[in-house]
Enzyme design. Structure first.
Site, PDB file in Angstrom:
ATOM      1  N   HIS A 112     -52.461  63.631  29.095  1.00 18.64           N
ATOM      2  CA  HIS A 112     -52.110  62.943  27.852  1.00 18.64           C
ATOM      3  C   HIS A 112     -51.417  63.863  26.847  1.00 18.64           C
ATOM      4  O   HIS A 112     -50.807  63.384  25.900  1.00 18.64           O
ATOM      5  CB  HIS A 112     -53.342  62.266  27.226  1.00 18.64           C
ATOM      6  CG  HIS A 112     -54.340  63.176  26.603  1.00 18.64           C
ATOM      7  ND1 HIS A 112     -55.461  63.624  27.263  1.00 18.64           N
ATOM      8  CD2 HIS A 112     -54.411  63.704  25.361  1.00 18.64           C
ATOM      9  CE1 HIS A 112     -56.172  64.384  26.459  1.00 18.64           C
ATOM     10  NE2 HIS A 112     -55.558  64.453  25.298  1.00 18.64           N
ATOM     11  N   ASP A 142     -56.683  63.182  34.237  1.00 18.66           N
ATOM     12  CA  ASP A 142     -56.045  63.615  32.991  1.00 18.66           C
ATOM     13  C   ASP A 142     -55.611  65.078  33.064  1.00 18.66           C
ATOM     14  O   ASP A 142     -55.812  65.847  32.129  1.00 18.66           O
ATOM     15  CB  ASP A 142     -56.969  63.402  31.794  1.00 18.66           C
ATOM     16  CG  ASP A 142     -56.239  63.561  30.463  1.00 18.66           C
ATOM     17  OD1 ASP A 142     -55.026  63.288  30.409  1.00 18.66           O
ATOM     18  OD2 ASP A 142     -56.871  63.986  29.478  1.00 18.66           O
ATOM     19  N   SER A 218     -57.046  69.711  23.408  1.00 21.22           N
ATOM     20  CA  SER A 218     -56.854  69.184  24.763  1.00 21.22           C
ATOM     21  C   SER A 218     -55.982  70.102  25.597  1.00 21.22           C
ATOM     22  O   SER A 218     -54.916  70.531  25.174  1.00 21.22           O
ATOM     23  CB  SER A 218     -56.209  67.803  24.706  1.00 21.22           C
ATOM     24  OG  SER A 218     -57.175  66.795  24.648  1.00 21.22           O
TER      25      SER A 218
END
Length: 370
Positions: A112, A142, A218
């Site tokens: 993402h 992910d 992230s």
């Protein structure tokens, strides 16, 4: 079949990425907007100078871990194109993190973080900025791999996430809120292992930590006290009154995924070749399904694994390898335990008669949603 991450609403405008999880919200720690002048070179020099005079008491495992892994953590700026309310293209920019795992420029990050990228800019800890090339992505876990054209980069050492114990130190390194705070270090402990998040009928096993993980973290590193990367930070629980619940993809999962991404650009997964409903999922699509157990075969690929085994549309799958499958996610979880080419025993009901067949799992077509 939509993947776990496909069913989560993603925004590349710097806002928190959230999805419903029980009464809380699962938020990707992902791209954050906001940038600032790069002071990493002087900061690194100050860190190096200070470490030369640290006493044994101050030179803690957190300090040593940050020194070992910090240079391997990068910032990734995603310049993407979104659509406004009038369907006009609008350029957006978000910042996430990544970890160099090979000295010749290979970086692991979250899918993402790089999703829908028009251009990727990688900011190294030494102050350099380089263009990034997307090697491959995997929406289910992910994860993504990005390559920069550079050599002799500081590569992080991967640990063994199967040997992690609850309560041991955990250090998160990344870029919370963008490059202005790049290389930030937060510390906590491993709060839980194999924590299963269930969202949109998918199960994802993650490490849980109370080390602070914020937007922009992230793709960054979760590190143990030995200076080994044990996870890639990905999500947090965001709800009123909830703090210290961050989640990281175990590094052993990461190793398997990046090996496949570098080999073929995608992850090969097994599939049974069926579209199935349970009462809850059927209701979402406006159907009423009256079955007490099992999952209903709504569609079937005739030359797929189930079709070759003799199954038909309208069958009700009761068990896979002897384990009951009373929901869509039950069936998906059991299939995910296998590899392409494995043979599974499928027990199903057809017109009130129970049957069992052997089905050899195929590789899931890359352009197929099921």
């Amino acid at each position: 079949m939509k993947t776990f991450w496909q069913k989560v609403n993603k925004k590349h405008t710097g806002a928190l990425l959230a999805a419903v999880f029980a009464a809380s919200a699962v938020t990707f720690a992902g791209c954050s907007s906001g940038t600032a002048a790069d002071t990493s070179s002087s900061a690194a020099a100050q860190q190096e100078a200070a470490s030369q005079v640290l006493s044994d008491a101050r030179n803690t495992p957190v300090v040593r871990a940050a020194k070992a892994v910090g240079p391997s953590v990068v910032g990734i700026t995603n310049k993407a194109v979104a659509r406004d309310w009038f369907n006009n293209p609008v350029e957006t920019e978000g910042v996430g993190s990544g970890v160099i795992f090979r000295s010749d420029g290979y970086i692991v990050t979250n899918n993402h973080v790089v999703s829908n990228a028009k251009e990727l800019i990688v900011s190294l800890a030494d102050g350099r900025t380089l263009k990034g090339k997307l090697i491959g992505t995997d929406e289910v876990t992910d994860l993504a791999v990005v390559k920069v054209d550079a050599k002799d980069l500081p590569a992080a050492t991967f640990g063994d996430s199967d040997k992690i114990v609850v309560g041991e130190p955990a250090i998160a390194i990344g870029n919370p809120m963008g490059l202005e705070f790049k290389g930030s270090v937060t510390a906590g402990v491993i709060s839980a292992l194999n924590r299963t998040l269930e969202i949109s009928d998918n199960r994802v096993k993650l490490l849980q930590t109370d080390a602070a993980i914020n937007p922009g973290n992230s793709g960054g590193a979760l590190v143990n006290a030995d200076g080994e990367v044990i996870g890639i930070n990905s999500a947090k629980l965001a709800a009123q009154g909830v703090e210290g619940m961050g989640f990281s993809i175990p590094i052993n999962t990461v190793k398997d995924v990046i090996d496949q991404l570098m080999k073929s650009g995608y992850v090969a997964r097994p599939y049974l070749g069926v579209t199935v409903f349970d009462p809850a999922t059927a209701a979402r699509y406006g159907y009423e399904l009256n079955i007490d157990k099992g999952v209903y075969v709504f569609q079937l690929v005739l030359n797929g694994p189930a079709g070759r085994a003799g199954m038909q549309r309208g069958d009700i799958i009761l068990k896979l390898d002897g384990a009951e499958t009373n929901s869509v996610r039950d069936l998906r979880a059991k299939i995910a335990e296998h590899k392409v080419g494995d043979t599974v025993k499928v027990t199903f009901d057809r017109n009130g008669k129970e049957q069992t067949v052997d089905a050899t799992l195929d590789e899931m077509p890359q352009q197929d949603s099921k």
